[in-house]
Design an enzyme around this catalytic site. Structure first.
Site, PDB file in Angstrom:
ATOM      1  N   CYS A 184      18.144  46.567  46.153  1.00  7.77           N
ATOM      2  CA  CYS A 184      18.618  45.196  46.352  1.00  7.77           C
ATOM      3  C   CYS A 184      19.057  44.924  47.779  1.00  7.77           C
ATOM      4  O   CYS A 184      19.402  43.802  48.112  1.00  7.77           O
ATOM      5  CB  CYS A 184      19.790  44.931  45.420  1.00  7.77           C
TER       6      CYS A 184
ATOM      7  N   ARG B  56      15.399  38.332  48.336  1.00 11.16           N
ATOM      8  CA  ARG B  56      13.950  38.116  48.310  1.00 11.16           C
ATOM      9  C   ARG B  56      13.618  36.640  48.513  1.00 11.16           C
ATOM     10  O   ARG B  56      12.760  36.291  49.328  1.00 11.16           O
ATOM     11  CB  ARG B  56      13.404  38.604  46.960  1.00 11.16           C
ATOM     12  N   ARG B  57      14.293  35.777  47.766  1.00 11.06           N
ATOM     13  CA  ARG B  57      14.044  34.344  47.916  1.00 11.06           C
ATOM     14  C   ARG B  57      14.503  33.852  49.279  1.00 11.06           C
ATOM     15  O   ARG B  57      13.825  33.062  49.936  1.00 11.06           O
ATOM     16  CB  ARG B  57      14.756  33.573  46.805  1.00 11.06           C
TER      17      ARG B  57
ATOM     18  N   LYS C  52      13.107  42.728  35.578  1.00  8.32           N
ATOM     19  CA  LYS C  52      13.402  42.640  37.014  1.00  8.32           C
ATOM     20  C   LYS C  52      14.773  43.214  37.354  1.00  8.32           C
ATOM     21  O   LYS C  52      15.044  43.494  38.524  1.00  8.32           O
ATOM     22  CB  LYS C  52      13.302  41.193  37.504  1.00  8.32           C
ATOM     23  N   ASP C  53      15.643  43.404  36.344  1.00  5.45           N
ATOM     24  CA  ASP C  53      16.961  43.985  36.587  1.00  5.45           C
ATOM     25  C   ASP C  53      16.935  45.508  36.608  1.00  5.45           C
ATOM     26  O   ASP C  53      17.958  46.134  36.903  1.00  5.45           O
ATOM     27  CB  ASP C  53      17.958  43.539  35.509  1.00  5.45           C
TER      28      ASP C  53
ATOM     29  N   ARG D 296      25.821  32.206  42.863  1.00  3.02           N
ATOM     30  CA  ARG D 296      25.896  33.210  41.798  1.00  3.02           C
ATOM     31  C   ARG D 296      26.264  32.534  40.492  1.00  3.02           C
ATOM     32  O   ARG D 296      26.554  31.358  40.440  1.00  3.02           O
ATOM     33  CB  ARG D 296      26.957  34.267  42.140  1.00  3.02           C
TER      34      ARG D 296
ATOM     35  N   ARG E 296      24.898  27.724  37.596  1.00  4.69           N
ATOM     36  CA  ARG E 296      24.120  27.344  38.780  1.00  4.69           C
ATOM     37  C   ARG E 296      23.651  25.891  38.697  1.00  4.69           C
ATOM     38  O   ARG E 296      23.702  25.154  39.685  1.00  4.69           O
ATOM     39  CB  ARG E 296      22.932  28.297  38.945  1.00  4.69           C
TER      40      ARG E 296
END
Length: 309
Positions: free
Chosen positions: A243, A132-133, A83-84, A150, A156
Site C-alpha cells: 500500500c 493508486r487513484r 483487493k484487500d 476515508r 464518503r
C-alpha cells in the site's frame, strides 16, 4: 461432512455484509441441508477508519482479525474483497473460491450528478485516499485539488453531498452491490485508470487442512475470474509492492477460442509525477507467468526506482 452448520466470517461494514450475504445465499442454494450463519468481526482497518492505512501496515489490516479467527476455528470461512488481500497468504490458509467479478472499474461520483474525470472543472476538489487513484489522477489532471477521503461508502457519499468535495472516486462494484448504482456518473475506462489488483472480486478463504469446507466453497469458484486475478496478483507479488507504492493491474478475457488474457499494469510515484504503464497478452492458462512477465517489463523500465525511492 458431519457438521450441519458453518460459520461465515465478515467485516461489519454494509458492503462487507452484503458480500458475505452473497456468498451465504450461493452456498445455501448449493447445499440446502446445511445452515450458514454470519459472524461479524471488527478489524484493525475498521478501527482506524479515519486515519491513513499506509501508516499502520496497509490494507492487510482489513483481513488480519478475520484470518486469526479462521485459524483459531472461530469461523469456518472468511469473505473478503480480494483487493484487500496481500499478494501472499498466511501459511495454512487458502483462497478456496473467487466469485465471478462485478464491474472492476473505478467510478466517478459528483455532487452535481454529471461530468467525467476529464471534464471536471480546474481546481475541483476530488476525494480519495487511494494512492493508486491519486497517482493516476495527478498524472492525468494535475490541476485538480485531490484531498484525503476515508470511511465506508455511506460516509464518503455523505461528505460529498455535504459539500466537502465536488467529486469522489469509489469502486463501481461496491456501489452496484449496495444498490447505489444510480450515483455513478462515469465508469472510468480501465485504460484510463487501471483498477486495484482484484477489484470487484469477492474471495472466500478457508483453512488448507479443512478439506470438507474447502470442497464445498470451491463450487462458487469462477475460473476465468480466478485466472485474471491471479495474473494481477502475480504482477504485484513480483514487484513486491504494497500500500506504500501506487501499483495497479487489471486482466480481462479478450478471446474465447483460444482463451486469452489482456493484462494492464501500472506503478507510479505517490505524487504521480513518474508513472509507468504497460500491457501484455497471452493464454489464459499462463496467467501467473503473464503477471511476472509484465512486472519484469516495468522493472526493465525503472520500476525498482519507484519501489525504492
Amino acid at each position: 461432512m458431519t457438521r450441519s452448520s458453518l460459520i461465515i466470517g465478515s467485516r461489519g461494514s454494509a458492503l462487507a455484509v452484503r458480500q458475505a450475504e452473497i456468498v451465504r445465499a450461493r452456498l445455501a442454494a448449493h447445499y440446502p441441508h446445511l445452515t450458514f450463519s454470519l459472524k461479524l468481526i471488527r478489524t484493525s482497518g475498521d478501527r482506524l477508519a479515519d486515519r491513513p492505512l499506509t501508516a499502520f501496515g496497509g490494507k492487510g489490516l482489513f483481513i488480519k482479525e478475520l484470518e486469526e479467527a479462521l485459524r483459531a476455528g472461530e469461523i469456518d470461512l472468511a469473505v473478503h474483497s480480494l483487493k484487500d488481500m496481500p499478494a501472499e497468504l498466511p501459511e495454512g490458509l487458502q483462497l478456496a473460491a473467487i466469485l465471478e467479478r462485478e464491474d472492476p472499474r473505478d467510478a466517478l461520483v459528483t455532487r452535481t450528478g454529471e461530468g467525467t474525470v476529464r471534464t471536471l472543472p480546474k481546481g475541483a476538489i476530488v476525494g480519495t485516499s487511494s494512492l493508486r487513484r491519486l497517482a493516476q489522477l495527478r498524472a492525468m489532471r494535475p490541476d485538480l485539488d485531490i484531498r484525503p477521503l476515508r470511511g465506508n461508502v455511506d460516509t464518503r457519499l455523505r461528505k460529498l453531498d455535504e459539500g466537502h468535495y465536488e467529486a469522489i472516486i469509489l469502486a463501481a462494484a461496491g456501489l452496484v452491490r449496495l444498490g447505489l448504482e444510480a450515483r455513478i456518473v462515469e465508469r472510468i475506462p480501465t485504460e484510463v485508470m487501471i483498477p486495484a489488483i482484484g477489484q470487484g472480486a469477492i474471495a472466500v478463504e478457508t483453512r488448507a487442512e479443512d478439506d470438507d469446507v474447502t470442497a464445498l466453497v470451491a463450487r462458487l469458484d469462477h475460473p476465468p475470474t480466478r485466472a485474471a486475478t491471479m495474473a494481477e496478483r502475480a504482477f504485484l507479488h513480483r514487484l513486491g509492492g504494497g500500500c506504500h507504492v501506487p501499483i495497479a493491474a487489471h486482466a480481462e478475457l479478450v478471446s474465447d477460442e483460444p482463451a486469452r488474457l489482456l493484462l494492464r499494469g501500472m506503478i507510479a510515484s505517490p505524487d504521480g509525477t513518474r508513472l509507468l504503464k504497460a500491457h501484455i497478452s497471452g493464454p489464459l492458462t499462463e496467467a501467473v507467468a503473464l503477471g511476472h512477465q509484465l512486472a519484469e517489463r516495468l522493472i526493465a523500465e525503472g520500476a525498482l526506482a519507484l519501489l525504492n525511492p
